[in-house]
Design an enzyme around this catalytic site. Structure first.
Site, mmCIF file in Angstrom:
data_model
loop_
_atom_site.group_PDB
_atom_site.id
_atom_site.type_symbol
_atom_site.label_atom_id
_atom_site.label_comp_id
_atom_site.label_asym_id
_atom_site.label_seq_id
_atom_site.Cartn_x
_atom_site.Cartn_y
_atom_site.Cartn_z
ATOM 1 N N PHE A 177 11.968 52.210 41.453
ATOM 2 C CA PHE A 177 11.942 52.670 42.852
ATOM 3 C C PHE A 177 11.314 51.656 43.813
ATOM 4 O O PHE A 177 10.643 52.040 44.770
ATOM 5 C CB PHE A 177 11.221 54.030 42.970
ATOM 6 C CG PHE A 177 11.799 55.075 42.065
ATOM 7 C CD1 PHE A 177 13.126 55.457 42.194
ATOM 8 C CD2 PHE A 177 11.031 55.666 41.066
ATOM 9 C CE1 PHE A 177 13.675 56.414 41.350
ATOM 10 C CE2 PHE A 177 11.576 56.617 40.215
ATOM 11 C CZ PHE A 177 12.906 56.989 40.364
ATOM 12 N N LEU A 178 11.517 50.366 43.542
ATOM 13 C CA LEU A 178 11.091 49.351 44.504
ATOM 14 C C LEU A 178 11.943 49.509 45.757
ATOM 15 O O LEU A 178 13.171 49.468 45.687
ATOM 16 C CB LEU A 178 11.301 47.952 43.898
ATOM 17 C CG LEU A 178 11.234 46.766 44.860
ATOM 18 C CD1 LEU A 178 9.849 46.635 45.486
ATOM 19 C CD2 LEU A 178 11.602 45.473 44.146
ATOM 20 N N THR A 212 14.825 46.798 35.882
ATOM 21 C CA THR A 212 16.260 46.511 35.982
ATOM 22 C C THR A 212 16.588 46.149 37.417
ATOM 23 O O THR A 212 15.871 46.513 38.345
ATOM 24 C CB THR A 212 17.114 47.737 35.609
ATOM 25 O OG1 THR A 212 16.717 48.829 36.427
ATOM 26 C CG2 THR A 212 17.004 48.096 34.158
ATOM 27 N N LEU A 465 16.162 55.045 34.494
ATOM 28 C CA LEU A 465 16.725 55.889 35.556
ATOM 29 C C LEU A 465 17.162 55.032 36.734
ATOM 30 O O LEU A 465 16.610 53.977 36.979
ATOM 31 C CB LEU A 465 15.662 56.879 36.025
ATOM 32 C CG LEU A 465 15.067 57.762 34.939
ATOM 33 C CD1 LEU A 465 14.006 58.660 35.521
ATOM 34 C CD2 LEU A 465 16.141 58.601 34.272
HETATM 35 C C1 LIG Z 1 14.974 45.228 46.736
HETATM 36 C C2 LIG Z 1 14.219 45.104 48.050
HETATM 37 C C3 LIG Z 1 12.888 45.808 47.933
HETATM 38 C C4 LIG Z 1 13.990 43.607 48.305
HETATM 39 O O1 LIG Z 1 13.363 43.478 49.548
HETATM 40 P P1 LIG Z 1 13.745 42.293 50.564
HETATM 41 O O2 LIG Z 1 13.080 42.584 51.849
HETATM 42 O O3 LIG Z 1 15.222 42.133 50.543
HETATM 43 O O4 LIG Z 1 13.158 40.981 49.872
HETATM 44 P P2 LIG Z 1 11.825 40.206 50.231
HETATM 45 O O5 LIG Z 1 12.042 39.268 51.359
HETATM 46 O O6 LIG Z 1 10.696 41.142 50.436
HETATM 47 O O7 LIG Z 1 11.570 39.399 48.875
HETATM 48 C C5 LIG Z 1 12.517 38.546 48.340
HETATM 49 C C6 LIG Z 1 12.161 38.250 46.912
HETATM 50 O O8 LIG Z 1 12.224 39.465 46.137
HETATM 51 C C7 LIG Z 1 13.128 39.285 45.046
HETATM 52 N N1 LIG Z 1 13.834 40.527 44.786
HETATM 53 C C8 LIG Z 1 14.803 41.106 45.525
HETATM 54 N N2 LIG Z 1 15.216 42.232 44.950
HETATM 55 C C9 LIG Z 1 14.501 42.372 43.825
HETATM 56 C C10 LIG Z 1 14.491 43.337 42.804
HETATM 57 N N3 LIG Z 1 15.299 44.388 42.810
HETATM 58 N N4 LIG Z 1 13.619 43.194 41.797
HETATM 59 C C11 LIG Z 1 12.786 42.129 41.769
HETATM 60 N N5 LIG Z 1 12.764 41.157 42.711
HETATM 61 C C12 LIG Z 1 13.617 41.291 43.715
HETATM 62 C C13 LIG Z 1 14.059 38.203 45.518
HETATM 63 O O9 LIG Z 1 14.709 37.564 44.457
HETATM 64 C C14 LIG Z 1 13.124 37.290 46.285
HETATM 65 O O10 LIG Z 1 12.371 36.504 45.405
HETATM 66 P P3 LIG Z 1 12.796 34.945 45.109
HETATM 67 O O11 LIG Z 1 12.417 34.164 46.310
HETATM 68 O O12 LIG Z 1 12.033 34.556 43.886
HETATM 69 O O13 LIG Z 1 14.265 34.953 44.884
HETATM 70 C C15 LIG Z 1 15.017 45.699 49.250
HETATM 71 O O14 LIG Z 1 16.215 44.975 49.408
HETATM 72 C C16 LIG Z 1 15.347 47.157 49.074
HETATM 73 O O15 LIG Z 1 14.520 48.016 49.325
HETATM 74 N N6 LIG Z 1 16.606 47.457 48.656
HETATM 75 C C17 LIG Z 1 17.050 48.791 48.437
HETATM 76 C C18 LIG Z 1 16.453 49.346 47.185
HETATM 77 C C19 LIG Z 1 16.728 48.506 45.966
HETATM 78 O O16 LIG Z 1 17.787 47.924 45.809
HETATM 79 N N7 LIG Z 1 15.722 48.442 45.091
HETATM 80 C C20 LIG Z 1 15.780 47.671 43.871
HETATM 81 C C21 LIG Z 1 16.355 48.499 42.804
HETATM 82 S S1 LIG Z 1 16.460 47.532 41.361
#
Ligand SMILES: CC(C)(COP(=O)(O)OP(=O)(O)OC[C@H]1O[C@@H](n2cnc3c(N)ncnc32)[C@H](O)[C@@H]1OP(=O)(O)O)[C@@H](O)C(=O)NCCC(=O)NCCS
Length: 465
Positions: A177-178, A212, A465
């Site tokens: 749930f990130l 995941t 999940l």
């Molecule tokens: C996933 C999420 C939290 C990433 O946030 P963001 O604002 O796009 O990314 P940020 O600028 O904060 O950070 C970027 C970094 O996070 C990493 N990152 C992005 N998504 C990630 C994930 N799902 N897990 C781990 N790392 C992740 C990127 O690779 C990047 O790191 P890098 O420079 O080493 O490549 C955001 O896109 C989101 O809330 N998405 C919807 C929910 C979702 O998809 N959650 C993940 C489910 S697996």
């Protein structure tokens, strides 16, 4: 020791990198066709390259921890600094208002499909089940709020899991749930959340994690494909989840996916609390075939398969997890399967607001227990027959519970029944990662050409999940 095996004499990528490139191609992202700047971006994992994870081009020669064990005392007591306008919070999911905050953040900002027409519809019942297994820690439900307004804008969670990787116990957490609010994306908040949850988990003397992602990060242990079995084809067409294939008619498609109302397995019944000991033993034996599994103790087993106390008396509409057993004439339980419900909100459809979705969870069967080798021809045939019958019944039960589609990954022994039971390959792939632990690759149930790997199946025995 790790070796860089990124190119052979012909200049072609080899080893793990080659595998990853193949997977990227499978995902429709042919990396060889990316522009130079895009390729540079791909290599440039600014955050992940600072973390204890295997490099993309690294081939693992020995399994085990990456950063050798520190002690919780060496880990800072204070959270990572945030920009002045934000503050950390620990969410108390037993408190209705705080649960509601997570619920609103995730329902409005969590994963959407490519066209943003569907979004997961999390419910309180789902969170109670998924965030509060035995041993859950309040400290591991981490949020970021806007200072002043208190609005929750980011979330990450961990739950305790004992992983078993090729018979080695790896005490870990599962990260899930990130989520960062849409308006705060791209501002490097995700790495801060990841570092903060790592700090909080380390404080409990836990140093490894399983997570995941649909995106490629350094470096997947395995990748599985999503598959979908339409249960209510008409509705799926109306909401744009499926399309009418050229040359086919609607009635033909509906007939193709029609299911009877009644299940066919004799002795099939819902799993009851009294079954826990027997099903747990069957399950542990079945799971021992896979390379990576979660070691569920009985209390965890009860939670994950019967739900928390509120789930036992839940109405059909709010039931999150459903588990069934097959009891033979001698009163012995021979099989078990489970699936959970996590619907989609349909974002812009005048008629349909929700899509009922069932996810195949764990299962076990004694069908091939009499054979030494699970890949033996007869063992395979015996298990295939049993799984086909069982999972077809799971589809019938899901359909009767108003679910419109039944999803499964290509993990476990799923490749044995997917095609026969009309699970079509989806666009999505799910990468599995271990934090701070190197593992040899694990088969994910798909071949190089994306098809179901019926011969090798998968050696992944965890379902997240
Ligand atoms: C996933 C999420 C939290 C990433 O946030 P963001 O604002 O796009 O990314 P940020 O600028 O904060 O950070 C970027 C970094 O996070 C990493 N990152 C992005 N998504 C990630 C994930 N799902 N897990 C781990 N790392 C992740 C990127 O690779 C990047 O790191 P890098 O420079 O080493 O490549 C955001 O896109 C989101 O809330 N998405 C919807 C929910 C979702 O998809 N959650 C993940 C489910 S697996």
């Amino acid at each position: 020791m790790s070796g860089n095996n990124s190119e052979d004499a012909s200049g072609e990528p080899t080893g793990k990198l080659a595998e990853l490139l193949k997977l990227l191609k499978m995902n429709g992202n042919d990396v060889t066709k990316l522009t130079q700047s895009q390729q540079k971006e791909m290599k440039d994992y600014k955050f992940w390259k600072t973390q204890p994870v295997p490099k993309l081009d690294e081939s693992v020669s020995e399994e085990g921890p990456i950063d050798r064990k520190k002690t919780p005392e060496e880990i800072p007591n204070e959270p990572f600094p945030l920009l002045a306008e934000f503050e950390w919070c620990t969410l108390d999911v037993t408190d209705q208002q705080q649960l509601e905050d997570i619920f609103v953040l995730l329902n409005e900002n969590y994963v959407e499909d490519r066209d943003a027409s569907f979004r997961f519809k999390y419910t309180r019942e789902f969170f109670n089940w998924s965030l509060k297994p035995p041993g859950w820690k309040k400290d591991w439900h981490v949020g970021v709020r806007v200072r002043g307004t208190g609005k929750l804008v980011a979330f990450i969670s961990a739950i305790p899991v004992n992983l078993n990787l090729r018979n080695k116990l790896v005490k870990s957490v599962e990260i899930n749930f990130l989520c960062v609010h849409k308006q705060l994306r791209g501002k490097r908040l995700a790495p801060v959340l990841i570092k903060e949850i790592t700090r909080r988990v380390n404080k409990y003397d836990i140093w490894f994690a399983l997570y995941t992602s649909g995106t490629i990060l350094p470096s997947p242990v395995t990748v599985c494909r999503y598959t979908h079995r339409p249960l209510n084809w008409d509705k799926l067409l109306e909401v744009g989840f499926v399309h009418l294939p050229p040359g086919a008619t609607k009635p033909q498609m509906v007939a193709n996916y029609a299911l009877p109302k009644k299940t066919t397995t004799r002795g099939l019944r819902p799993m009851a609390p009294k079954d826990v000991d027997e099903v747990h033993a069957l399950f542990v034996k079945y799971q021992s075939r896979f390379d990576l599994v979660q070691d569920f103790d009985k209390e965890e087993f009860r939670h994950w398969f019967l739900g928390g106390p509120e789930q036992l008396n839940a109405s059909e509409d709010t039931k999150v997890i459903r588990s069934y057993v097959v009891e033979n004439e001698d009163g012995k339980i021979t099989d078990f399967f489970s699936f959970y419900s996590l619907p989609f909100t349909i974002l812009e459809n005048p008629v349909h607001k929700e899509l009922g979705i069932g996810y195949l969870f764990y299962y076990a069967s004694d069908a091939d227990f009499g054979f030494n080798d699970r890949f033996d021809k007869e063992a395979t045939a015996a298990l295939k027959t049993r799984l086909c019958q069982m999972v077809n019944d799971a589809c019938i039960l899901a359909h009767n519970a108003k679910m419109d589609v039944f999803n499964a990954l290509t993990s476990q022994d799923n490749a044995l029944f997917l095609e026969k039971l009309k699970f079509g390959p989806g666009d999505g792939f799910l990468n599995f990662y271990l934090f701070n632990y190197k593992s040899f690759p694990i088969t994910g149930g798909i071949r190089d050409d994306k098809s179901y790997d019926v011969e090798r199946r998968s050696n992944l025995g965890v379902v997240m999940l």
